[in-house]
Design an enzyme around this catalytic site. Sequence first.
Site, PDB file in Angstrom:
ATOM      1  N   THR A  38       0.933  -1.334   0.067  1.00  0.00           N
ATOM      2  CA  THR A  38      -0.153  -0.218   0.102  1.00  0.00           C
ATOM      3  C   THR A  38       0.806   1.428  -0.097  1.00  0.00           C
ATOM      4  O   THR A  38       0.514   2.140  -0.532  1.00  0.00           O
ATOM      5  CB  THR A  38      -1.084   0.175   1.353  1.00  0.00           C
ATOM      6  OG1 THR A  38      -0.124   0.241   2.429  1.00  0.00           O
ATOM      7  CG2 THR A  38      -1.908  -1.157   1.160  1.00  0.00           C
ATOM      8  N   ARG A  89      22.800 -14.040   4.811  1.00  0.00           N
ATOM      9  CA  ARG A  89      22.410 -12.726   4.430  1.00  0.00           C
ATOM     10  C   ARG A  89      23.029 -11.892   3.623  1.00  0.00           C
ATOM     11  O   ARG A  89      22.703 -11.099   2.796  1.00  0.00           O
ATOM     12  CB  ARG A  89      21.942 -12.252   5.796  1.00  0.00           C
ATOM     13  CG  ARG A  89      21.200 -10.893   5.933  1.00  0.00           C
ATOM     14  CD  ARG A  89      21.062 -10.079   7.359  1.00  0.00           C
ATOM     15  NE  ARG A  89      20.385 -10.655   8.311  1.00  0.00           N
ATOM     16  CZ  ARG A  89      19.221 -11.147   8.590  1.00  0.00           C
ATOM     17  NH1 ARG A  89      18.448 -10.177   7.733  1.00  0.00           N
ATOM     18  NH2 ARG A  89      18.475 -11.792   9.393  1.00  0.00           N
ATOM     19  N   ARG A 122      13.296  -7.190   5.925  1.00  0.00           N
ATOM     20  CA  ARG A 122      14.543  -7.888   6.013  1.00  0.00           C
ATOM     21  C   ARG A 122      15.734  -6.599   6.909  1.00  0.00           C
ATOM     22  O   ARG A 122      15.531  -5.677   6.136  1.00  0.00           O
ATOM     23  CB  ARG A 122      15.265  -8.588   4.884  1.00  0.00           C
ATOM     24  CG  ARG A 122      14.515  -9.997   4.579  1.00  0.00           C
ATOM     25  CD  ARG A 122      15.061 -10.372   3.267  1.00  0.00           C
ATOM     26  NE  ARG A 122      16.517 -10.802   3.279  1.00  0.00           N
ATOM     27  CZ  ARG A 122      17.104 -11.869   3.765  1.00  0.00           C
ATOM     28  NH1 ARG A 122      16.088 -12.885   4.163  1.00  0.00           N
ATOM     29  NH2 ARG A 122      18.239 -11.974   3.775  1.00  0.00           N
ATOM     30  N   HIS A 178       8.766   3.658   8.894  1.00  0.00           N
ATOM     31  CA  HIS A 178       8.550   2.869  10.103  1.00  0.00           C
ATOM     32  C   HIS A 178       7.199   3.481  10.597  1.00  0.00           C
ATOM     33  O   HIS A 178       7.152   4.428  10.981  1.00  0.00           O
ATOM     34  CB  HIS A 178       9.935   2.951  11.016  1.00  0.00           C
ATOM     35  CG  HIS A 178       9.804   2.054  12.182  1.00  0.00           C
ATOM     36  ND1 HIS A 178       9.885   0.839  12.162  1.00  0.00           N
ATOM     37  CD2 HIS A 178       9.525   2.612  13.452  1.00  0.00           C
ATOM     38  CE1 HIS A 178       9.726   0.292  13.438  1.00  0.00           C
ATOM     39  NE2 HIS A 178       9.419   1.152  14.127  1.00  0.00           N
ATOM     40  N   THR A 204      20.439   3.362   8.209  1.00  0.00           N
ATOM     41  CA  THR A 204      21.676   2.869   8.367  1.00  0.00           C
ATOM     42  C   THR A 204      21.970   1.897   8.864  1.00  0.00           C
ATOM     43  O   THR A 204      21.185   0.980   8.918  1.00  0.00           O
ATOM     44  CB  THR A 204      22.102   4.014   9.357  1.00  0.00           C
ATOM     45  OG1 THR A 204      21.284   3.918  10.703  1.00  0.00           O
ATOM     46  CG2 THR A 204      21.939   5.585   9.075  1.00  0.00           C
ATOM     47  N   GLU A 237      22.590   0.931  11.946  1.00  0.00           N
ATOM     48  CA  GLU A 237      21.884   0.725  12.996  1.00  0.00           C
ATOM     49  C   GLU A 237      20.300   0.880  12.871  1.00  0.00           C
ATOM     50  O   GLU A 237      19.809   1.618  12.154  1.00  0.00           O
ATOM     51  CB  GLU A 237      22.279   2.046  14.107  1.00  0.00           C
ATOM     52  CG  GLU A 237      21.685   1.724  15.343  1.00  0.00           C
ATOM     53  CD  GLU A 237      22.022   2.939  16.374  1.00  0.00           C
ATOM     54  OE1 GLU A 237      22.603   3.828  15.856  1.00  0.00           O
ATOM     55  OE2 GLU A 237      21.480   2.856  17.615  1.00  0.00           O
ATOM     56  N   GLU A 269       0.982   7.284   6.863  1.00  0.00           N
ATOM     57  CA  GLU A 269       2.147   6.594   6.020  1.00  0.00           C
ATOM     58  C   GLU A 269       2.243   6.833   4.670  1.00  0.00           C
ATOM     59  O   GLU A 269       2.996   7.523   3.861  1.00  0.00           O
ATOM     60  CB  GLU A 269       2.218   4.959   6.402  1.00  0.00           C
ATOM     61  CG  GLU A 269       2.837   4.855   7.697  1.00  0.00           C
ATOM     62  CD  GLU A 269       2.648   3.519   7.592  1.00  0.00           C
ATOM     63  OE1 GLU A 269       3.489   2.642   6.795  1.00  0.00           O
ATOM     64  OE2 GLU A 269       2.212   2.490   8.764  1.00  0.00           O
TER      65      GLU A 269
HETATM   66  N1  LIG Z   1      20.193  -2.259   8.353  1.00  0.00           N
HETATM   67  C1  LIG Z   1      19.036  -1.793   8.230  1.00  0.00           C
HETATM   68  N2  LIG Z   1      18.000  -2.511   7.752  1.00  0.00           N
HETATM   69  C2  LIG Z   1      16.893  -2.368   7.814  1.00  0.00           C
HETATM   70  C3  LIG Z   1      16.178  -0.935   8.281  1.00  0.00           C
HETATM   71  C4  LIG Z   1      17.474  -0.224   9.095  1.00  0.00           C
HETATM   72  O1  LIG Z   1      16.967   0.842   9.420  1.00  0.00           O
HETATM   73  N3  LIG Z   1      18.721  -0.735   9.048  1.00  0.00           N
HETATM   74  N4  LIG Z   1      14.996  -0.794   8.274  1.00  0.00           N
HETATM   75  C5  LIG Z   1      14.280  -2.084   8.395  1.00  0.00           C
HETATM   76  C6  LIG Z   1      12.504  -1.892   8.246  1.00  0.00           C
HETATM   77  N5  LIG Z   1      12.184  -2.311   9.433  1.00  0.00           N
HETATM   78  C7  LIG Z   1      11.504  -1.544  10.339  1.00  0.00           C
HETATM   79  O2  LIG Z   1      10.988  -0.375   9.748  1.00  0.00           O
HETATM   80  C8  LIG Z   1      12.356  -3.783   9.922  1.00  0.00           C
HETATM   81  C9  LIG Z   1      12.262  -4.653   8.781  1.00  0.00           C
HETATM   82  C10 LIG Z   1      12.659  -5.845   9.527  1.00  0.00           C
HETATM   83  C11 LIG Z   1      12.956  -6.193  11.015  1.00  0.00           C
HETATM   84  C12 LIG Z   1      13.453  -7.555  11.170  1.00  0.00           C
HETATM   85  O3  LIG Z   1      13.710  -7.843  12.364  1.00  0.00           O
HETATM   86  N6  LIG Z   1      13.509  -8.564   9.981  1.00  0.00           N
HETATM   87  C13 LIG Z   1      13.865 -10.024  10.539  1.00  0.00           C
HETATM   88  C14 LIG Z   1      12.938 -11.054   9.600  1.00  0.00           C
HETATM   89  C15 LIG Z   1      11.485 -10.795  10.111  1.00  0.00           C
HETATM   90  C16 LIG Z   1      10.426 -11.416   9.164  1.00  0.00           C
HETATM   91  O4  LIG Z   1      11.005 -12.167   8.143  1.00  0.00           O
HETATM   92  O5  LIG Z   1       9.324 -11.492   9.304  1.00  0.00           O
HETATM   93  C17 LIG Z   1      14.981 -10.225   9.980  1.00  0.00           C
HETATM   94  O6  LIG Z   1      15.711  -9.538   9.094  1.00  0.00           O
HETATM   95  O7  LIG Z   1      15.916 -11.076  10.642  1.00  0.00           O
HETATM   96  C18 LIG Z   1      13.273  -5.273  11.575  1.00  0.00           C
HETATM   97  C19 LIG Z   1      12.983  -4.092  11.381  1.00  0.00           C
HETATM   98  C20 LIG Z   1      14.582  -2.819   7.183  1.00  0.00           C
HETATM   99  N7  LIG Z   1      15.781  -3.003   7.142  1.00  0.00           N
HETATM  100  N1  LIG Z   2       9.645  -2.470  10.641  1.00  0.00           N
HETATM  101  C1  LIG Z   2       9.065  -2.252   9.125  1.00  0.00           C
HETATM  102  C2  LIG Z   2       7.487  -2.068   9.282  1.00  0.00           C
HETATM  103  O1  LIG Z   2       6.824  -2.538  10.238  1.00  0.00           O
HETATM  104  N2  LIG Z   2       7.002  -1.385   8.090  1.00  0.00           N
HETATM  105  C3  LIG Z   2       5.509  -1.306   8.093  1.00  0.00           C
HETATM  106  O2  LIG Z   2       4.985  -2.459   7.228  1.00  0.00           O
HETATM  107  C4  LIG Z   2       3.809  -1.945   6.419  1.00  0.00           C
HETATM  108  C5  LIG Z   2       3.925  -2.273   5.135  1.00  0.00           C
HETATM  109  O3  LIG Z   2       2.556  -2.062   4.435  1.00  0.00           O
HETATM  110  P1  LIG Z   2       2.479  -1.986   2.975  1.00  0.00           P
HETATM  111  O4  LIG Z   2       3.120  -3.127   2.357  1.00  0.00           O
HETATM  112  O5  LIG Z   2       0.983  -1.927   2.591  1.00  0.00           O
HETATM  113  O6  LIG Z   2       3.168  -0.619   2.531  1.00  0.00           O
HETATM  114  C6  LIG Z   2       3.783  -0.449   6.750  1.00  0.00           C
HETATM  115  O7  LIG Z   2       2.681  -0.170   8.004  1.00  0.00           O
HETATM  116  C7  LIG Z   2       5.183  -0.184   7.268  1.00  0.00           C
HETATM  117  O8  LIG Z   2       5.126   1.017   8.048  1.00  0.00           O
END
Ligand SMILES: Nc1nc2c(c(=O)[nH]1)N[C@@H](CN(C=O)c1ccc(C(=O)N[C@@H](CCC(=O)O)C(=O)O)cc1)CN2
Ligand SMILES: NCC(=O)N[C@@H]1O[C@H](COP(=O)([O-])[O-])[C@@H](O)[C@H]1O
Length: 215
Positions: A12, A64, A90, A108, A140, A142, A173
């Site tokens: 979306t 990864r 991821r 986010h 980044t 982090e 969003e």
């Molecule tokens: N190095 C970075 N990578 C990512 C970031 C970031 O800021 N730095 N933002 C994320 C987006 N995100 C939240 O907004 C987020 C996405 C995924 C995960 C996570 O723990 N993923 C797991 C798998 C989860 C699953 O498959 O359902 C993993 O990768 O092991 C945390 C935060 C995107 N990447």
């Molecule tokens: N940590 C990352 C995270 O939670 N992202 C969230 O996943 C949804 C994706 O919706 P979409 O596929 O409909 O855009 C959105 O709510 C986005 O903020």
Amino acid sequence: MNLVVLISGRGTNLEAIIRGINSKKIKGKISLVISNKKDAKGLKIAEKYGIKTEFIDPSLYKTREEYDLKLAERIKKENPDLVVLAGYMRILTDGFIDTFENRIINIHPSLIPAFQGLKAQKQALEFGAKFTGCTVHFVTKELDSGPIIVQAVVPVMPDDSEETLSERILHYEHRIYPQAIKWLSDGRVQVKNRHVIVKGAKYGGLPVNPELEDF
Ligand SMILES: Nc1nc2c(c(=O)[nH]1)N[C@@H](CN(C=O)c1ccc(C(=O)N[C@@H](CCC(=O)O)C(=O)O)cc1)CN2
Ligand SMILES: NCC(=O)N[C@@H]1O[C@H](COP(=O)([O-])[O-])[C@@H](O)[C@H]1O
């Protein structure tokens, strides 16, 4: 501005960005949408708008790092100005971040640095937060900690469920993500240390506070 968008699900936010481009508000194009999930509905959305899509299967790579190397190689072929994470679930490796340094953004569903990681909406609800929201930030090494481009504040209602709160946040969003990308495509975004300045942006629009009885 040439965008490559990474998704894992519904898409979306991807569609909100596509609409921003098709309405000419965003000066850019999406050259490729990549998903790490074969059945991501966002792939169908991209195809509906005639945008090239690709599924890159994580199960074909042992680590990864190997996956992200393949992902980076494929993205580089598009020569993007911006890599847009739109529900990409991821964590990206340091090598990937280095390859596209300062050119990756994410949405986010909380007001970072609060409630980073997964299920941010549920975290806010369970914490008892009165306000949460959504954030567009640079990505980044982090996690969910990069310089913030824009945020929107969303109230948490007493009777909210994870679903009702997520829907309320999602509405915003779909506004702040295209807005952030428009500002970037207009060349109006500057980053100084952690501070992001948007040239000509109007700040204000304070959130409406709850009725404060007697005080
Ligand atoms: N190095 C970075 N990578 C990512 C970031 C970031 O800021 N730095 N933002 C994320 C987006 N995100 C939240 O907004 C987020 C996405 C995924 C995960 C996570 O723990 N993923 C797991 C798998 C989860 C699953 O498959 O359902 C993993 O990768 O092991 C945390 C935060 C995107 N990447
Ligand atoms: N940590 C990352 C995270 O939670 N992202 C969230 O996943 C949804 C994706 O919706 P979409 O596929 O409909 O855009 C959105 O709510 C986005 O903020």
